[in-house]
Scaffold this active site. Structure first.
Site: not given
Length: 124
Positions: A54-57
């Site tokens: 995901s963009a968060c990781t």
């Protein structure tokens, strides 16, 4: 079109966030039985930029806490691929992804100890 064509061409592919409202330009795929980093390497060799998880990781090899919260199976979290398009993405670029990604996934799955190539599914 990108989503529906990839779903039709790649066995055991799931769309992360399928039932949720999501950005229309972002596609997050769960590809069971392969590692996202291997997919990224092969896509990069073909001149295609994408991300795993995901963009968060982004930039981390740790499993995405977002995908874990969405209850994406472990075998798919590590094989998750995020493709983002923009207003500048051309039809030929979408076609190139459709042309290149299915053989990459098939090739990597043949190498995977977790994939049953004869049955086209995870070994259980």
């Amino acid at each position: 079109r990108l989503q529906s064509t990839l779903v039709a061409k790649i066995p055991a592919l799931e769309i992360n966030g399928r039932e949720a409202e999501r950005l229309p330009n972002t596609l997050n795929l769960a590809l069971h039985g392969v590692e996202g980093e291997a997919i990224l390497y092969e896509l990069s060799r073909q001149g295609i930029c994408a991300s795993s998880g995901s963009a968060c990781t982004s930039g981390s090899l740790d499993p995405s806490h977002v995908l874990q919260a969405m209850e994406v199976p472990f075998t798919a979290i590590h094989g998750s691929l995020r493709i983002s398009l923009s207003r500048y993405t051309e039809e030929a670029e979408v076609e190139r992804i459709i042309e290149v990604l299915p053989p990459i996934v098939a090739s990597l799955r043949r190498l995977s100890p977790f994939w049953d190539d004869k049955r086209n599914c995870l070994k259980v």
